[in-house]
Design a protein around this motif. Structure first.
Motif, PDB file in Angstrom:
ATOM      1  N   CYS A   1     110.086 -60.771  37.849  1.00  0.00           N
ATOM      2  CA  CYS A   1     110.126 -59.798  38.944  1.00  0.00           C
ATOM      3  C   CYS A   1     110.937 -58.555  38.558  1.00  0.00           C
ATOM      4  CB  CYS A   1     110.752 -60.419  40.193  1.00  0.00           C
ATOM      5  SG  CYS A   1     109.682 -61.595  41.033  1.00  0.00           S
ATOM      6  N   HIS A   2     111.973 -58.747  37.761  1.00  0.00           N
ATOM      7  CA  HIS A   2     112.830 -57.615  37.383  1.00  0.00           C
ATOM      8  C   HIS A   2     112.389 -57.091  36.027  1.00  0.00           C
ATOM      9  CE1 HIS A   2     115.515 -58.214  40.798  1.00  0.00           C
ATOM     10  NE2 HIS A   2     115.508 -59.515  40.532  1.00  0.00           N
ATOM     11  N   GLN A   3     111.400 -56.171  36.063  1.00  0.00           N
ATOM     12  CA  GLN A   3     110.774 -55.684  34.840  1.00  0.00           C
ATOM     13  C   GLN A   3     111.500 -54.448  34.305  1.00  0.00           C
ATOM     14  OE1 GLN A   3     107.145 -55.110  37.004  1.00  0.00           O
ATOM     15  NE2 GLN A   3     106.162 -56.897  36.073  1.00  0.00           N
ATOM     16  N   GLN A   4     111.797 -54.489  33.014  1.00  0.00           N
ATOM     17  CA  GLN A   4     112.583 -53.400  32.429  1.00  0.00           C
ATOM     18  C   GLN A   4     111.906 -52.037  32.608  1.00  0.00           C
ATOM     19  OE1 GLN A   4     113.324 -53.645  28.213  1.00  0.00           O
ATOM     20  NE2 GLN A   4     115.049 -52.225  28.313  1.00  0.00           N
ATOM     21  N   PHE A   5     110.598 -51.985  32.407  1.00  0.00           N
ATOM     22  CA  PHE A   5     109.918 -50.672  32.486  1.00  0.00           C
ATOM     23  C   PHE A   5     109.920 -50.127  33.910  1.00  0.00           C
ATOM     24  CE2 PHE A   5     105.955 -51.806  34.550  1.00  0.00           C
ATOM     25  CZ  PHE A   5     105.815 -53.168  34.259  1.00  0.00           C
ATOM     26  N   ALA A   6     110.205 -50.982  34.889  1.00  0.00           N
ATOM     27  CA  ALA A   6     110.299 -50.532  36.283  1.00  0.00           C
ATOM     28  C   ALA A   6     111.763 -50.483  36.714  1.00  0.00           C
ATOM     29  CB  ALA A   6     109.496 -51.451  37.189  1.00  0.00           C
ATOM     30  N   ALA A   7     112.662 -50.206  35.755  1.00  0.00           N
ATOM     31  CA  ALA A   7     114.102 -50.179  36.024  1.00  0.00           C
ATOM     32  C   ALA A   7     114.558 -51.502  36.634  1.00  0.00           C
ATOM     33  CB  ALA A   7     114.488 -49.001  36.918  1.00  0.00           C
ATOM     34  N   PHE A   8     113.957 -52.581  36.150  1.00  0.00           N
ATOM     35  CA  PHE A   8     114.266 -53.944  36.589  1.00  0.00           C
ATOM     36  C   PHE A   8     113.935 -54.184  38.062  1.00  0.00           C
ATOM     37  CE2 PHE A   8     116.747 -53.343  32.736  1.00  0.00           C
ATOM     38  CZ  PHE A   8     116.312 -54.428  31.993  1.00  0.00           C
ATOM     39  N   GLY A   9     112.965 -53.414  38.561  1.00  0.00           N
ATOM     40  CA  GLY A   9     112.335 -53.720  39.837  1.00  0.00           C
ATOM     41  C   GLY A   9     110.977 -54.334  39.532  1.00  0.00           C
ATOM     42  N   HIS A  10     110.150 -54.553  40.564  1.00  0.00           N
ATOM     43  CA  HIS A  10     108.837 -55.160  40.343  1.00  0.00           C
ATOM     44  C   HIS A  10     107.752 -54.120  40.538  1.00  0.00           C
ATOM     45  CE1 HIS A  10     106.509 -59.227  40.712  1.00  0.00           C
ATOM     46  NE2 HIS A  10     106.153 -58.511  39.682  1.00  0.00           N
ATOM     47  N   PHE A  11     107.161 -53.667  39.447  1.00  0.00           N
ATOM     48  CA  PHE A  11     106.150 -52.626  39.478  1.00  0.00           C
ATOM     49  C   PHE A  11     104.979 -53.032  40.376  1.00  0.00           C
ATOM     50  CE2 PHE A  11     102.196 -50.875  37.676  1.00  0.00           C
ATOM     51  CZ  PHE A  11     102.448 -49.526  37.917  1.00  0.00           C
TER      52      PHE A  11
ATOM     53  N   VAL B   1     123.673 -58.942  32.997  1.00  0.00           N
ATOM     54  CA  VAL B   1     123.349 -57.953  34.032  1.00  0.00           C
ATOM     55  C   VAL B   1     124.385 -56.807  34.037  1.00  0.00           C
ATOM     56  CG1 VAL B   1     123.108 -57.602  36.529  1.00  0.00           C
ATOM     57  CG2 VAL B   1     122.037 -59.576  35.454  1.00  0.00           C
ATOM     58  N   ALA B   2     125.627 -57.139  33.693  1.00  0.00           N
ATOM     59  CA  ALA B   2     126.669 -56.107  33.648  1.00  0.00           C
ATOM     60  C   ALA B   2     126.354 -55.030  32.621  1.00  0.00           C
ATOM     61  CB  ALA B   2     128.028 -56.751  33.343  1.00  0.00           C
ATOM     62  N   THR B   3     125.583 -55.399  31.584  1.00  0.00           N
ATOM     63  CA  THR B   3     125.270 -54.409  30.543  1.00  0.00           C
ATOM     64  C   THR B   3     124.105 -53.500  30.938  1.00  0.00           C
ATOM     65  OG1 THR B   3     123.698 -55.832  29.360  1.00  0.00           O
ATOM     66  CG2 THR B   3     126.030 -56.013  28.738  1.00  0.00           C
ATOM     67  N   MET B   4     123.475 -53.780  32.079  1.00  0.00           N
ATOM     68  CA  MET B   4     122.381 -52.907  32.550  1.00  0.00           C
ATOM     69  C   MET B   4     123.003 -51.705  33.249  1.00  0.00           C
ATOM     70  SD  MET B   4     119.895 -55.758  34.224  1.00  0.00           S
ATOM     71  CE  MET B   4     119.041 -56.993  33.247  1.00  0.00           C
TER      72      MET B   4
ATOM     73  N   PRO C   1     119.465 -47.677  48.945  1.00  0.00           N
ATOM     74  CA  PRO C   1     119.184 -47.931  47.525  1.00  0.00           C
ATOM     75  C   PRO C   1     119.526 -46.717  46.658  1.00  0.00           C
ATOM     76  CG  PRO C   1     117.147 -47.445  48.692  1.00  0.00           C
ATOM     77  CD  PRO C   1     118.253 -47.368  49.709  1.00  0.00           C
ATOM     78  N   SER C   2     119.778 -46.965  45.384  1.00  0.00           N
ATOM     79  CA  SER C   2     120.059 -45.870  44.453  1.00  0.00           C
ATOM     80  C   SER C   2     118.776 -45.089  44.196  1.00  0.00           C
ATOM     81  CB  SER C   2     120.582 -46.439  43.136  1.00  0.00           C
ATOM     82  OG  SER C   2     120.731 -45.397  42.192  1.00  0.00           O
ATOM     83  N   LEU C   3     118.917 -43.795  43.962  1.00  0.00           N
ATOM     84  CA  LEU C   3     117.744 -42.992  43.612  1.00  0.00           C
ATOM     85  C   LEU C   3     117.558 -42.887  42.099  1.00  0.00           C
ATOM     86  CD1 LEU C   3     117.842 -40.039  46.173  1.00  0.00           C
ATOM     87  CD2 LEU C   3     116.689 -42.245  46.340  1.00  0.00           C
ATOM     88  N   ARG C   4     118.500 -43.438  41.350  1.00  0.00           N
ATOM     89  CA  ARG C   4     118.312 -43.422  39.892  1.00  0.00           C
ATOM     90  C   ARG C   4     117.037 -44.202  39.547  1.00  0.00           C
ATOM     91  NH1 ARG C   4     122.290 -41.984  36.403  1.00  0.00           N
ATOM     92  NH2 ARG C   4     124.208 -41.231  37.395  1.00  0.00           N
TER      93      ARG C   4
ATOM     94  N   LEU D   1     117.909 -46.830  29.554  1.00  0.00           N
ATOM     95  CA  LEU D   1     117.865 -48.136  30.221  1.00  0.00           C
ATOM     96  C   LEU D   1     116.499 -48.789  30.028  1.00  0.00           C
ATOM     97  CD1 LEU D   1     119.293 -50.021  32.551  1.00  0.00           C
ATOM     98  CD2 LEU D   1     117.594 -48.913  34.001  1.00  0.00           C
ATOM     99  N   ILE D   2     115.475 -48.002  30.298  1.00  0.00           N
ATOM    100  CA  ILE D   2     114.118 -48.546  30.345  1.00  0.00           C
ATOM    101  C   ILE D   2     113.633 -48.979  28.960  1.00  0.00           C
ATOM    102  CG2 ILE D   2     111.743 -47.697  30.661  1.00  0.00           C
ATOM    103  CD1 ILE D   2     112.807 -46.340  33.215  1.00  0.00           C
ATOM    104  N   LYS D   3     114.148 -48.303  27.940  1.00  0.00           N
ATOM    105  CA  LYS D   3     113.682 -48.618  26.588  1.00  0.00           C
ATOM    106  C   LYS D   3     114.728 -49.353  25.745  1.00  0.00           C
ATOM    107  CE  LYS D   3     110.254 -44.911  26.191  1.00  0.00           C
ATOM    108  NZ  LYS D   3     109.144 -45.629  26.739  1.00  0.00           N
ATOM    109  N   SER D   4     115.847 -49.698  26.351  1.00  0.00           N
ATOM    110  CA  SER D   4     116.916 -50.349  25.572  1.00  0.00           C
ATOM    111  C   SER D   4     116.433 -51.660  24.954  1.00  0.00           C
ATOM    112  CB  SER D   4     118.117 -50.633  26.474  1.00  0.00           C
ATOM    113  OG  SER D   4     118.973 -51.554  25.841  1.00  0.00           O
TER     114      SER D   4
END
Lengths: 260, 350
Positions: free
Chosen positions: B83-93, B188-191, B271-274, B338-341
């Motif tokens: 559900c927490h997908q990196q390419f979607a900033a760890f949201g669910h695309f 998660v702290a490193t995200m 929610p954050s807008l980042r 973040l997205i490509k780390s």
């Protein structure tokens, strides 16, 4: 000449260092002058009751003050924050320890309190539940580990005490009642301190680890603030009903006797 | 001449001693190696208390492995990363509502995961009070990973790979929920998301400036959005009712469920807008798929109830030009670091 200076200076420095280190070491090795108080332990043995009879899960039918019959399938609660009152009236706080007492598991009904200073005591004080700090401090271990099923996942906090069972008066198809009593925030606080006086002075010494036999009456959960299954069948969140039950159950403990 | 040789030998010995002392210091113990988390300049002090959970390379690696391990769910189909997908900033695309094992569906959208160490509480309603115990909820919720935690710990204890990873991270093979949660927290702290174009502009990185439209959008943001979406986190971490119409089908009362207070009816976390343009759909129930729908909602869709936040009671008027400029500014909040780390990306579980 320059080379000689280069080598000599660090050598002097090293020698000085070694000398200082040996000095401080010799200080450190001196014996500690403070004599620690003698430490022993005592045991609490808890017997669960329903009114005047030992509590029996699942098979025995009981009746609450509202006249409703019920059986109990699960009965468990946390005890923590123990302190002892000396004969002179001084409160001794014991090191932090958390116990999950479970009727279904006999070993949990025997609580060993370590680090009790030797002496004579006249009463014991403890908390039913888990103090607010541990409710907000993240992942815990031992009795407080999340897998014990005593921690709410959707609204963080410990379930301080749990009673589950079946009662025909419960309107749902399963007739199951679930009392999950919790809440540590000011407005929802169910944390109850219990003080129990000993019938005789309890002497703890190096070769004397007394056992205090305690009775816990599950029947007290339903009164004096009447809890009837018709009105309250499910408590699964902090709030009014949880506070009511907690105010009732804080009276459930009595000291039966002391086995010195 | 002879003396000189002795001195040279002496100097060499000294050098050896010093080098030896240094290497000994860095290798002492042989346990997990500490990891220094680089905190972004200008950010507040983290809320998460690291003192009982020092970051280590092995702890983070274990957390990452568990984050992507689908075997942590009841039927081995759903991992955290599912559900927490990196390419979607760890949201669910593309998913308005979270779903889990056995075709179960929840009632809220998957929140993005980054800058979690600055959050005071978790979930849309703030019901979870510590980052460390956050994994407990998705792991055990019957709409998500639906696992029995006790059984899961036994299952993991039987796995030689987990035993060795727990030993590397914590010094022994014992697999406990406390260690498990702490390791996931370490990962998660490193995200951390703090390297978008916006951040470069704020840090005055050489040669990075806002375009004219980005600047115009930033000005609109500051005037109309920043009160709740406060910089630099782009959220003030508060709970508010933004006037989003109540949906009877979901019957989500928001934070009222946590506080028992009617004052919190329909309140949800800001929610954050980042990374916002990477983490559609929007709102706690994912009802808007396009950021322009969000603009339109604030412009003319706010439904005022007694609990609606005063800041949005009259809506937030946005002209077509302003919406475009705001959109262009929000693009500068996408953090490709973040997205490509590669340190956060999915690991192969076999």
């Amino acid at each position: 000449m320059i080379l000689r200076i280069f080598v000599f200076y660090p050598c002097w420095f090293l020698m000085l260092n070694c000398w200082c280190a040996s000095l401080t070491n010799s200080y450190r090795s001196e014996p500690i002058t403070q004599i620690p108080a003698e430490i022993s332990s005592l045991q609490l043995s808890i017997t669960h009751m329903m009114h005047n009879q030992p509590l029996i899960l699942k098979t025995v039918e009981y009746r609450n003050p509202s006249g409703e019959s019920f059986t109990i399938t699960r009965f468990r609660y946390f005890l923590s924050n123990f302190s002892l009152e000396t004969a002179a009236g001084k409160m001794i706080t014991l090191p932090a320890a958390y116990f999950l007492v479970d009727e279904a598991n006999d070993t949990t009904k025997l609580i060993k309190l370590n680090s009790v200073p030797t002496g004579t005591y006249k009463s014991i004080r403890f908390l039913i539940g888990v103090d607010s700090i541990r409710n907000v401090s993240g992942a815990q271990s031992g009795a407080l580990a999340a897998e014990t099923g005593m921690f709410w996942t959707w609204n963080s906090g410990y379930i301080m005490a749990k009673m589950e069972g079946f009662a025909p008066a419960v309107a749902s198809p399963t007739h199951e009642f679930l009392f999950h009593v919790g809440g540590y925030k000011t407005s929802d606080n169910v944390l109850k301190y219990v003080s129990l006086s000993f019938p005789q002075p309890v002497v703890v010494s190096r070769d004397k680890q007394p056992q205090i036999n305690i009775l816990a009456d599950a029947g007290k959960w339903f009164a004096p603030d009447t809890i009837s299954f018709k009105n309250v069948a499910v408590i699964m969140a902090p709030g009014v009903n949880a506070r009511k039950v907690a105010a009732n159950y804080q009276e459930m403990f009595t000291v039966k006797n002391i086995a010195n | 001449m002879k003396h000189k040789a002795i001195y040279i030998a002496g100097a060499f010995c000294l050098l050896l001693m010093l080098v030896h002392a240094q290497t000994k210091k860095s290798r002492r113990g042989g346990g997990p190696e500490p990891f220094i988390l680089q905190l972004p300049p200008g950010f507040p002090k983290p809320v998460y208390d690291f003192s009982n959970n020092r970051l280590t390379k092995q702890g983070i690696a274990l957390g990452r492995f568990m984050f992507y391990d689908f075997r942590l769910s009841r039927d081995s189909t759903v991992s955290c990363g599912f559900c927490h997908q990196q390419f979607a900033a760890f949201g669910h695309f593309d998913h308005p509502l979270a779903h889990g094992v056995g075709g179960q569906q929840g009632t809220r959208s998957v929140p993005v995961l980054f800058n979690m160490i600055w959050q005071k509480a978790f979930m849309w309603d703030g019901g979870v009070n510590n980052l460390e115990i956050q994994p407990l909820t998705p792991l055990t919720d019957h709409n998500e990973m639906a696992v029995d935690l006790k059984e899961l710990l036994q299952k993991m204890q039987r796995d030689p790979k987990y035993r060795s990873m727990f030993k590397a991270a914590f010094g022994s093979e014992a697999i406990t929920s406390e260690r498990m949660f702490k390791a996931i927290t370490q990962f998660v702290a490193t995200m951390i998301s703090a390297n978008s174009k916006y951040d470069s502009v704020m840090r005055k990185a050489p040669g990075v400036i806002f375009s004219e439209e980005e600047q115009a959008g930033y000005t609109i943001f500051q005037q109309k959005c920043a009160a709740c979406h406060k910089e630099p986190l782009f959220t003030d971490l508060s709970y508010r009712s933004n006037g989003l119409p109540y949906l009877p089908a979901l019957n989500d009362v928001g934070r009222m469920k946590i506080t028992n207070s009617t004052a919190d009816y329909l309140h949800f976390k800001v929610p954050s807008l980042r990374n916002i343009l990477k983490s559609s759909p929007y709102m706690h129930d994912g009802r808007y798929f396009d950021i322009y729908q969000v603009f339109d909602f604030y412009d003319h869709g706010v439904q005022v109830t007694p609990g609606t936040d005063p800041l949005v009671r009259n809506g937030i008027p946005l002209s077509a030009v302003e919406k475009r400029q705001l959109y262009i500014f929000l693009n500068t909040l996408t953090d490709y670091t973040l997205i490509k780390s590669t340190a956060l990306s999915e690991v192969l579980i076999n």
